[in-house]
Design an enzyme around this catalytic site. Structure first.
Site, PDB file in Angstrom:
ATOM      1  CG  ASN A 168      -1.719   1.223   1.417  1.00 60.22           C
ATOM      2  OD1 ASN A 168      -1.843   2.016   0.488  1.00 60.22           O
ATOM      3  ND2 ASN A 168      -2.295   1.405   2.606  1.00 60.22           N
ATOM      4  CD1 TRP A 169       3.355   1.058  -2.995  1.00 64.54           C
ATOM      5  CD2 TRP A 169       3.361   2.321  -4.849  1.00 64.54           C
ATOM      6  NE1 TRP A 169       4.004   0.358  -3.977  1.00 64.54           N
ATOM      7  CE2 TRP A 169       4.026   1.109  -5.129  1.00 64.54           C
ATOM      8  CE3 TRP A 169       3.231   3.264  -5.868  1.00 64.54           C
ATOM      9  CZ2 TRP A 169       4.574   0.819  -6.380  1.00 64.54           C
ATOM     10  CZ3 TRP A 169       3.766   2.982  -7.126  1.00 64.54           C
ATOM     11  CH2 TRP A 169       4.435   1.770  -7.368  1.00 64.54           C
ATOM     12  CE  LYS A 170       0.087   3.452   4.826  1.00 68.60           C
ATOM     13  NZ  LYS A 170      -0.016   3.662   6.265  1.00 68.60           N
TER      14      LYS A 170
ATOM     15  CG  HIS B 290      -5.850   1.915   5.307  1.00 70.11           C
ATOM     16  ND1 HIS B 290      -5.431   2.827   6.244  1.00 70.11           N
ATOM     17  CD2 HIS B 290      -4.807   1.073   5.106  1.00 70.11           C
ATOM     18  CE1 HIS B 290      -4.181   2.558   6.593  1.00 70.11           C
ATOM     19  NE2 HIS B 290      -3.778   1.483   5.918  1.00 70.11           N
TER      20      HIS B 290
ATOM     21  CD  GLU C 228      -2.947   5.560   6.851  1.00 72.55           C
ATOM     22  OE1 GLU C 228      -2.936   5.556   5.614  1.00 72.55           O
ATOM     23  OE2 GLU C 228      -1.983   5.153   7.540  1.00 72.55           O
TER      24      GLU C 228
ATOM     25  CD  GLU D   9      -3.562  -2.623   7.366  1.00 70.68           C
ATOM     26  OE1 GLU D   9      -2.435  -2.860   6.933  1.00 70.68           O
ATOM     27  OE2 GLU D   9      -4.172  -1.567   7.133  1.00 70.68           O
TER      28      GLU D   9
ATOM     29  N   GLY E  44       2.398   2.019  11.100  1.00 72.32           N
ATOM     30  CA  GLY E  44       3.384   3.092  11.095  1.00 72.32           C
ATOM     31  C   GLY E  44       4.077   3.321  12.425  1.00 72.32           C
TER      32      GLY E  44
ATOM     33  CB  SER F 226       5.027  -1.891  12.045  1.00 78.17           C
ATOM     34  OG  SER F 226       4.579  -0.603  12.365  1.00 78.17           O
TER      35      SER F 226
END
Ligand code: PEP
Length: 264
Positions: A11-13, A105, A107, A172, A178, A217
């Site tokens: 996942n490059w975000k 997700h 986020e 997750e 992160g 992570s």
């Protein structure tokens, strides 16, 4: 016994500008070509919307079978078209070569107020467009510390998956994303076993084996032990997917865990 596919998803975000993304995609494809994957290990990279077209073209140029390396998007809108300024629909990402889409997700749940009901609408839209949804669930640290993780996960599974869900689930924990912290093997095994026990109630069948991944992570250092946990069907990787060699190392660890070992 049915073979359970394994997945490594990057996942490059909102990271990697255009040229970086194209190079990253090419380098990952070339790395996989150099060390072919076991048959049931699938790798997927999920660039930002603006890079889907270019990355798809780069992957086509490398000529790897899509079973080995394919592309996903990071979100889609619940409607297929209409007056929704700034939004991107599932058919649109499909047009650009996406076969998968990450949905729910943390986020997006946090930054865009996405509820389980919205995520379920997106799952329906992706499925209708022929795109495989990768749905993320996971508890916050306070919920974990207060002993509420199980009920949070149950609510997310019940609310964000459709009854006939055919997709991938990624556990997750928000506190692991992160942060450099990963759950212990025991905790991961326990949480994934719980998730597996909750799934048939939502799907209303025991017959669908939904792949359940871990994300948060993951680096090449933890990947071997995480992939060796029986309940783990793969990993969803954020930061460590932004550098080709670190992502390839994680893929290598997954390949090792997926390859049947000769019995002694
Ligand atoms: C993610 O956000 O999906 C993720 C797993 O990020 P990271 O690997 O950077 O924790």
């Amino acid at each position: 016994m049915a073979i359970v596919p394994k997945f490594v998803i990057g996942n490059w975000k909102m990271q990697a500008r255009h040229e970086h993304g194209l190079k990253l995609a090419r380098d990952v494809a070339r790395g996989i070509k150099d060390t072919p994957l076991p048959e049931h290990l699938h790798t997927i990279i999920c660039p930002p919307f603006t890079q889907l077209d270019g990355v798809h073209q780069a992957l086509e140029d490398e000529g790897l079978p899509y079973e080995q390396l394919s592309m996903g998007a990071q979100d889609c809108y619940p409607a297929s078209s209409g007056p929704f300024t700034g939004d991107i629909s599932a058919p649109m990402i499909k047009d650009l070569g996406a076969r998968y889409v990450i949905l729910g997700h943390s986020e997006r749940r946090q930054n865009h107020g996405e509820t389980d009901a919205i995520i379920r609408q997106k799952v329906k839209a992706a499925t209708a467009a022929g795109i495989t949804p990768i749905v993320c669930i996971g508890e916050h640290l306070a919920e974990r510390n207060e002993g509420r993780a199980a009920s949070v996960l149950a609510t997310q599974i019940e609310g964000s998956l459709t009854r006939g869900f055919r997709g991938i689930l990624a556990y997750e924990p928000v506190w692991a994303i992160g942060s450099g912290i990963t759950p212990s093997t025991e905790e991961l095994q326990r949480k994934l076993t719980l998730i597996r026990a909750l799934l048939p109630m939502r799907l209303m069948t025991d017959d669908i084996r939904v792949p359940v991944l871990y994300g948060g992570s993951v680096t090449s250092v933890q990947a071997p032990s995480i992939m060796s946990i029986e309940a783990v069907d793969g990993v969803l990787v954020g930061s460590a997917s932004l550098e080709a060699q670190s992502f390839l190392d994680i893929i290598g660890a997954a390949a090792e865990a997926t390859t049947p070992q000769p019995s002694s």
